[in-house]
Write a protein that holds these residues in place. Structure first.
Motif, PDB file in Angstrom:
ATOM      1  N   CYS A  32     -12.976  24.003 -17.928  1.00 51.36           N
ATOM      2  CA  CYS A  32     -12.038  23.788 -19.315  1.00 51.36           C
ATOM      3  C   CYS A  32     -11.819  22.656 -19.898  1.00 51.36           C
ATOM      4  CB  CYS A  32     -10.372  24.465 -18.962  1.00 51.36           C
ATOM      5  SG  CYS A  32     -10.540  26.386 -18.866  1.00 51.36           S
ATOM      6  N   HIS A  33     -11.835  21.448 -18.774  1.00 48.91           N
ATOM      7  CA  HIS A  33     -11.508  20.228 -19.462  1.00 48.91           C
ATOM      8  C   HIS A  33     -12.818  19.827 -20.123  1.00 48.91           C
ATOM      9  CE1 HIS A  33     -10.387  15.896 -19.228  1.00 48.91           C
ATOM     10  NE2 HIS A  33     -11.766  15.738 -18.722  1.00 48.91           N
ATOM     11  N   ARG A  34     -14.112  20.196 -19.725  1.00 50.96           N
ATOM     12  CA  ARG A  34     -15.280  19.762 -20.444  1.00 50.96           C
ATOM     13  C   ARG A  34     -15.460  20.445 -21.712  1.00 50.96           C
ATOM     14  NH1 ARG A  34     -21.555  20.826 -17.963  1.00 50.96           N
ATOM     15  NH2 ARG A  34     -22.490  20.146 -19.840  1.00 50.96           N
ATOM     16  N   TYR A  35     -14.930  21.579 -21.885  1.00 48.08           N
ATOM     17  CA  TYR A  35     -14.902  22.178 -23.114  1.00 48.08           C
ATOM     18  C   TYR A  35     -13.846  22.183 -24.055  1.00 48.08           C
ATOM     19  CZ  TYR A  35     -19.559  23.840 -21.412  1.00 48.08           C
ATOM     20  OH  TYR A  35     -20.772  23.861 -20.717  1.00 48.08           O
ATOM     21  N   GLY A  36     -12.771  21.545 -23.697  1.00 50.38           N
ATOM     22  CA  GLY A  36     -11.769  21.436 -24.491  1.00 50.38           C
ATOM     23  C   GLY A  36     -10.811  22.650 -24.498  1.00 50.38           C
ATOM     24  N   LEU A  37     -10.565  23.472 -23.440  1.00 47.17           N
ATOM     25  CA  LEU A  37     -10.025  24.404 -23.143  1.00 47.17           C
ATOM     26  C   LEU A  37      -8.822  24.304 -22.646  1.00 47.17           C
ATOM     27  CD1 LEU A  37     -13.104  26.637 -22.932  1.00 47.17           C
ATOM     28  CD2 LEU A  37     -11.358  27.286 -24.537  1.00 47.17           C
ATOM     29  N   ASN A  38      -7.810  25.016 -22.681  1.00 50.20           N
ATOM     30  CA  ASN A  38      -6.580  24.933 -21.799  1.00 50.20           C
ATOM     31  C   ASN A  38      -6.572  25.773 -20.512  1.00 50.20           C
ATOM     32  OD1 ASN A  38      -4.918  23.148 -23.450  1.00 50.20           O
ATOM     33  ND2 ASN A  38      -4.393  25.037 -24.893  1.00 50.20           N
ATOM     34  N   CYS A  39      -6.265  25.479 -19.411  1.00 46.89           N
ATOM     35  CA  CYS A  39      -6.290  26.199 -18.290  1.00 46.89           C
ATOM     36  C   CYS A  39      -5.137  26.489 -17.519  1.00 46.89           C
ATOM     37  CB  CYS A  39      -7.322  25.492 -17.282  1.00 46.89           C
ATOM     38  SG  CYS A  39      -7.684  26.186 -15.634  1.00 46.89           S
ATOM     39  N   HIS A  40      -4.781  27.476 -17.306  1.00 49.47           N
ATOM     40  CA  HIS A  40      -3.293  27.765 -16.531  1.00 49.47           C
ATOM     41  C   HIS A  40      -3.664  28.849 -14.883  1.00 49.47           C
ATOM     42  CE1 HIS A  40       0.801  28.226 -15.616  1.00 49.47           C
ATOM     43  NE2 HIS A  40       0.551  29.571 -15.387  1.00 49.47           N
ATOM     44  N   ILE A  41      -3.467  28.086 -13.973  1.00 45.44           N
ATOM     45  CA  ILE A  41      -3.732  28.962 -12.681  1.00 45.44           C
ATOM     46  C   ILE A  41      -2.439  29.443 -11.990  1.00 45.44           C
ATOM     47  CG2 ILE A  41      -4.741  28.319 -10.270  1.00 45.44           C
ATOM     48  CD1 ILE A  41      -6.875  28.238 -12.624  1.00 45.44           C
ATOM     49  N   VAL A  42      -2.602  30.507 -11.552  1.00 47.54           N
ATOM     50  CA  VAL A  42      -1.658  31.238 -10.809  1.00 47.54           C
ATOM     51  C   VAL A  42      -2.009  31.087  -9.210  1.00 47.54           C
ATOM     52  CG1 VAL A  42      -0.194  33.245 -10.001  1.00 47.54           C
ATOM     53  CG2 VAL A  42      -0.869  32.735 -12.530  1.00 47.54           C
ATOM     54  N   GLY A  43      -1.631  30.050  -8.666  1.00 46.95           N
ATOM     55  CA  GLY A  43      -2.283  29.670  -7.264  1.00 46.95           C
ATOM     56  C   GLY A  43      -1.605  30.401  -6.010  1.00 46.95           C
ATOM     57  N   SER A  44      -2.614  30.230  -5.081  1.00 43.32           N
ATOM     58  CA  SER A  44      -2.350  30.957  -3.723  1.00 43.32           C
ATOM     59  C   SER A  44      -1.213  29.719  -3.074  1.00 43.32           C
ATOM     60  CB  SER A  44      -3.352  31.207  -2.853  1.00 43.32           C
ATOM     61  OG  SER A  44      -3.307  31.399  -1.702  1.00 43.32           O
ATOM     62  N   THR A  45      -0.756  30.070  -1.958  1.00 41.66           N
ATOM     63  CA  THR A  45      -0.036  29.311  -0.953  1.00 41.66           C
ATOM     64  C   THR A  45      -0.915  28.411  -0.435  1.00 41.66           C
ATOM     65  OG1 THR A  45       0.037  30.939   0.889  1.00 41.66           O
ATOM     66  CG2 THR A  45       1.917  30.877  -0.606  1.00 41.66           C
ATOM     67  N   THR A  46      -2.171  28.415  -0.415  1.00 38.62           N
ATOM     68  CA  THR A  46      -2.871  27.489   0.273  1.00 38.62           C
ATOM     69  C   THR A  46      -3.516  26.334  -0.662  1.00 38.62           C
ATOM     70  OG1 THR A  46      -5.033  29.045  -0.507  1.00 38.62           O
ATOM     71  CG2 THR A  46      -4.170  29.425   1.576  1.00 38.62           C
ATOM     72  N   VAL A  47      -3.201  26.319  -2.066  1.00 40.84           N
ATOM     73  CA  VAL A  47      -3.497  25.220  -2.892  1.00 40.84           C
ATOM     74  C   VAL A  47      -2.589  24.260  -2.273  1.00 40.84           C
ATOM     75  CG1 VAL A  47      -3.364  24.567  -5.417  1.00 40.84           C
ATOM     76  CG2 VAL A  47      -3.983  26.892  -4.754  1.00 40.84           C
TER      77      VAL A  47
END
Length: 314
Positions: A32-47
């Motif tokens: 997403c950073h490379r192509y100019g997109l926004n990124c939202h992550i719903v993360g596991s407890t292991t992040v």
């Protein structure tokens, strides 16, 4: 990502959202950073903290579900949160790493690398099944190129993907290697053998891999390494490639700190079974498909045409 942009399914400035236990979050944030997109992550407890900092630097946003030692609950909570986000933000594009076959496209370069680096001999690929997009995709591309390939998948006990949900491993939460919910982009007919390993054996494999090679890799890599040694013992005439998907940094406290308890690999052997009913920890292996499914096709299906790839809301 390139495929989605070329087809106009996403445009720079759009927000991509998905669930992740770690490595996929990093990969999606980088793309997403490379192509100019926004990124939202719903993360596991292991992040862990290190990954959170990387996501911040790359401009991605992260929210983690509440802490749980239950893998099924953790994955269900993340999927539920994704559904809520899509209802609140219908313009978001859900990447569906668990279900969309578009993720197979990302591994064609890896298959090309193997074709360039590994002689054209009978080859066995070993790696964690996860969503199927890594091992399944690489195997598909290699077979399409004419390779004589066997594919060996690695699973934890408790994963529903290959029918081990009835066998528990209280210590095992190897994020990304198996699943407590069905993954629709796992193509079972691509696999020739399956290995199930518990936490202790995966940890022992990872510790031995570091000592033998200097490779500091995650638990799934330790499990794949151990399965590869087992397959090599069964048939030394083939060349073996195993996948080490991530580094060992996020497993320092949960696994590597227990290195004094790692078992000598020479003493470890898989329990060979004929059906999932015979599965038992700490390590079981089985030819795939099992006899009850032997009538089903085990020939690798070609990847769907590019127009068949899609990401849709639930």
């Amino acid at each position: 990502m390139r495929h989605l942009l070329e087809r106009g399914e996403v445009e720079p400035g759009d927000t991509l959202v998905d669930s992740s236990s770690g490595m996929y979050a990093q990969a999606l944030a980088l793309a997403c950073h490379r192509y100019g997109l926004n990124c939202h992550i719903v993360g596991s407890t292991t992040v862990d903290h290190a990954l959170r900092i990387q996501l911040e630097i790359l401009g991605a946003t992260l929210e983690q579900v509440r802490s749980s030692n239950d893998l099924r609950l953790d994955q269900n909570l993340r999927v539920q949160r994704i559904s809520q986000l899509l209802q609140e933000n219908p313009s978001y594009h859900w990447m569906q790493q668990y279900h969309d076959s578009i993720h197979y496209l990302g591994y064609s370069d890896i298959a090309d690398l193997i074709n360039k680096e590994v002689p054209d001999v009978p080859l066995t690929l070993v790696g964690a099944v996860g969503t199927g997009a890594s091992t399944g995709a690489i195997a598909t591309y290699l077979r399409e190129s004419g390779r004589a390939l066997r594919l060996v998948g690695v699973q934890p006990f408790g994963s529903v993907t290959f029918g081990a949900e009835h066998v528990a491993d209280p210590d095992m939460i190897i994020a990304g290697i198996g699943s407590s919910i069905p993954f629709r982009n796992v193509r079972h007919d691509l696999y020739d053998r399956i290995h199930w390993l518990n936490f202790d054996y995966a940890m022992s494999g990872a510790v031995h891999l570091l000592r033998a090679s200097g490779i500091f890799a995650g638990l799934s890599s330790g499990a794949a390494y151990l399965a590869t040694l087992s397959e090599l013992e069964r048939d030394s005439s083939r060349t073996y490639v195993f996948l080490a998907a991530d580094t060992g940094h996020r497993y320092v406290e949960s696994a590597y700190a227990r290195h004094a308890h790692a078992v000598n690999l020479e003493s470890l052997r898989a329990h060979e079974v004929g059906t999932q009913a015979g599965l038992e920890p700490p390590w079981s292996s089985m030819d795939w498909p099992p006899p009850a499914h032997a009538s089903q096709s085990t020939t690798a299906r070609p990847l769907p045409p590019s127009g068949a790839f899609h990401s849709s809301h639930p």
